[in-house]
Design an enzyme around this catalytic site. Structure first.
Site, PDB file in Angstrom:
ATOM      1  N   ARG A 208       0.846  -1.215   0.000  1.00  0.00           N
ATOM      2  CA  ARG A 208       0.000   0.000   0.000  1.00  0.00           C
ATOM      3  C   ARG A 208       0.879   1.262   0.000  1.00  0.00           C
ATOM      4  O   ARG A 208       0.573   2.246   0.674  1.00  0.00           O
ATOM      5  CB  ARG A 208      -0.921   0.054   1.233  1.00  0.00           C
ATOM      6  CG  ARG A 208      -1.804  -1.092   1.424  1.00  0.00           C
ATOM      7  CD  ARG A 208      -2.939  -1.176   0.431  1.00  0.00           C
ATOM      8  NE  ARG A 208      -3.697  -2.370   0.702  1.00  0.00           N
ATOM      9  CZ  ARG A 208      -3.375  -3.580   0.237  1.00  0.00           C
ATOM     10  NH1 ARG A 208      -2.328  -3.738  -0.561  1.00  0.00           N
ATOM     11  NH2 ARG A 208      -4.071  -4.635   0.555  1.00  0.00           N
TER      12      ARG A 208
ATOM     13  N   SER B 224     -10.251  -0.221   5.536  1.00  0.00           N
ATOM     14  CA  SER B 224      -9.373  -0.471   6.698  1.00  0.00           C
ATOM     15  C   SER B 224      -8.825   0.844   7.218  1.00  0.00           C
ATOM     16  O   SER B 224      -8.122   1.551   6.488  1.00  0.00           O
ATOM     17  CB  SER B 224      -8.209  -1.367   6.290  1.00  0.00           C
ATOM     18  OG  SER B 224      -8.725  -2.570   5.796  1.00  0.00           O
TER      19      SER B 224
ATOM     20  N   GLU C  15      -4.175   4.110   8.590  1.00  0.00           N
ATOM     21  CA  GLU C  15      -3.729   3.975   7.205  1.00  0.00           C
ATOM     22  C   GLU C  15      -4.339   5.112   6.374  1.00  0.00           C
ATOM     23  O   GLU C  15      -3.798   5.531   5.368  1.00  0.00           O
ATOM     24  CB  GLU C  15      -4.224   2.615   6.672  1.00  0.00           C
ATOM     25  CG  GLU C  15      -3.793   2.324   5.264  1.00  0.00           C
ATOM     26  CD  GLU C  15      -4.315   0.998   4.714  1.00  0.00           C
ATOM     27  OE1 GLU C  15      -4.495   0.036   5.488  1.00  0.00           O
ATOM     28  OE2 GLU C  15      -4.538   0.945   3.495  1.00  0.00           O
TER      29      GLU C  15
END
Ligand SMILES: Cc1cc2nc3c(=O)[nH]c(=O)nc-3n(C[C@H](O)[C@H](O)[C@H](O)COP(=O)(O)OP(=O)(O)OC[C@H]3O[C@@H](n4cnc5c(N)ncnc54)[C@H](O)[C@@H]3O)c2cc1C
Length: 338
Positions: A163, A238, A334
């Protein structure tokens, strides 16, 4: 080119936060992106957004928000039978996946239904069900904000990680992405069904050898079952990163919690799922004011209706504190908190 003043970002963040920006600019072509770069003052706060599905706005943004509306998906067959697919950065990512699957082009199917746009796919290195978009990307085209020059980056130069990419670090706010090119296969390699409960869902449907379309349908069904739909309940997927801990810390925790799930990183480090840590602290399904933790996945924070970004941040902080007190592990968001 579209320019708006004092503009609501409600349609540009999946958390459903009604924050405003001072100026909103949207480019539809490479030339317009170049003109946008001329409009941006070096000292002016800048936020580049796609669909805002990895974004939490904590208040009004006192600067310029830039969005790509470059559309178009073009394909070309290469000499070795692969497809090179070039998409405008403002295309919806899942439309690209649908186009690939409909045409029998293989490689993107496991990334079905990930929210967001093409530009962000190359920033975030989106991934799901054992696949990462970096394995498809061949090049990223962008306009450099400081000079207006068109740059083309190879996959290697983007330094993709989990990511992660250079667009999130040293290239952050330096480029407006205009196009991304992906390589797909036309000759069938074995499909990737090993991850998560894909195989179990295929078995349930009596499918022994799935087509690309069937695999996409199964992944969409699993995702719809597990994750809240941002159109119904605001969220950014998330919210937290899975923490990587030193082996010594991990072994002492494993002694205390033998059931703790974990993934090996290297000799010295282990990754622990943040969702499990949060769940163990009793947060799954809880609601605090207008913010909450999704009942089926503790990693996902949700807007129960009318929450402000600050309320979501307060919930995030309370969760982080509890995880720290119980496990001694620091988890961090995140999602881009602005
Ligand atoms: C329900 C849900 C499920 C999710 N599941 C997954 C998942 O399975 N896997 C996964 O990887 N992610 C997942 N996400 C996170 C999110 O979908 C991805 O991070 C996605 O790539 C974000 O796309 P976006 O267009 O919304 O980008 P934004 O959130 O708007 O922006 C993301 C980043 O890209 C930059 N950016 C966007 N467009 C441009 C551009 N044109 N030029 C330069 N920079 C740009 C932004 O500045 C920012 O840094 C999920 C989110 C939700 C809400």
């Amino acid at each position: 080119m579209r320019i708006e003043k004092n503009y609501s970002l409600l349609k540009h963040n999946t958390f459903g936060i009604d924050a405003k920006c001072h100026r909103f600019v949207e480019y539809e072509t490479v030339e317009e992106a170049q003109r946008v770069t001329e409009m941006l003052a070096a000292d002016e706060p800048l936020l580049i957004v796609g669909e805002g599905s990895n974004l939490l706005l904590t208040g009004d943004f006192q600067g310029t928000v830039v969005h790509s509306a470059i559309k178009g998906i073009e394909s070309a067959l290469t000499a070795n039978g692969d497809i090179l697919l070039k998409a405008g950065s403002g295309e919806t990512w899942d439309d690209v996946v649908a186009c690939c699957v409909e045409n029998g082009w293989q490689g993107a199917e496991n990334l079905s239904l990930i929210p967001g746009e093409v530009g962000a796919s190359a920033v975030q290195n989106i991934g799901a069900y054992g696949a990462e978009v970096k394995d498809l990307i061949t090049e990223v085209e962008a306009v450099e904000i400081a000079t207006g020059r068109i740059s083309t980056f190879s996959r290697e130069s983007c330094a993709y990680g989990y990511r992660d990419s250079k667009f999130k670090h040293e290239w952050k706010n330096h480029y407006l992405i205009t196009h991304v090119t992906y390589r797909l296969r036309t000759v069938g390699a074995p499909l990737n069904v090993a991850y998560g409960n894909i195989q179990a869902e295929l078995d349930k449907r009596g499918i022994a050898e799935p087509t690309l379309k069937q695999l996409r349908e199964v992944i969409i069904a699993i995702r719809r079952e597990k994750l809240p739909d941002p159109k119904v309940e605001g969220n950014a997927g998330s919210f937290f990163m899975n923490p990587v801990v030193d082996r010594e810390v991990f072994e002492s925790l494993q002694h205390q919690y033998p059931d703790m799930p974990h993934y090996n990183i290297d000799e010295a480090h282990e990754k622990v799922p943040a969702g499990w840590l949060i769940d163990q602290c009793g947060w799954k399904g809880r609601t605090v004011g207008r913010a909450g933790v999704h009942a089926k996945q503790a990693l996902v924070l949700v807007n129960r209706g009318g929450a402000t970004g600050e309320e979501i941040v307060q919930l995030c902080n309370a969760i982080c504190q509890d995880v720290k007190s119980k496990f001694g592990i620091l988890i961090s968001p995140e999602v881009n908190i602005i």
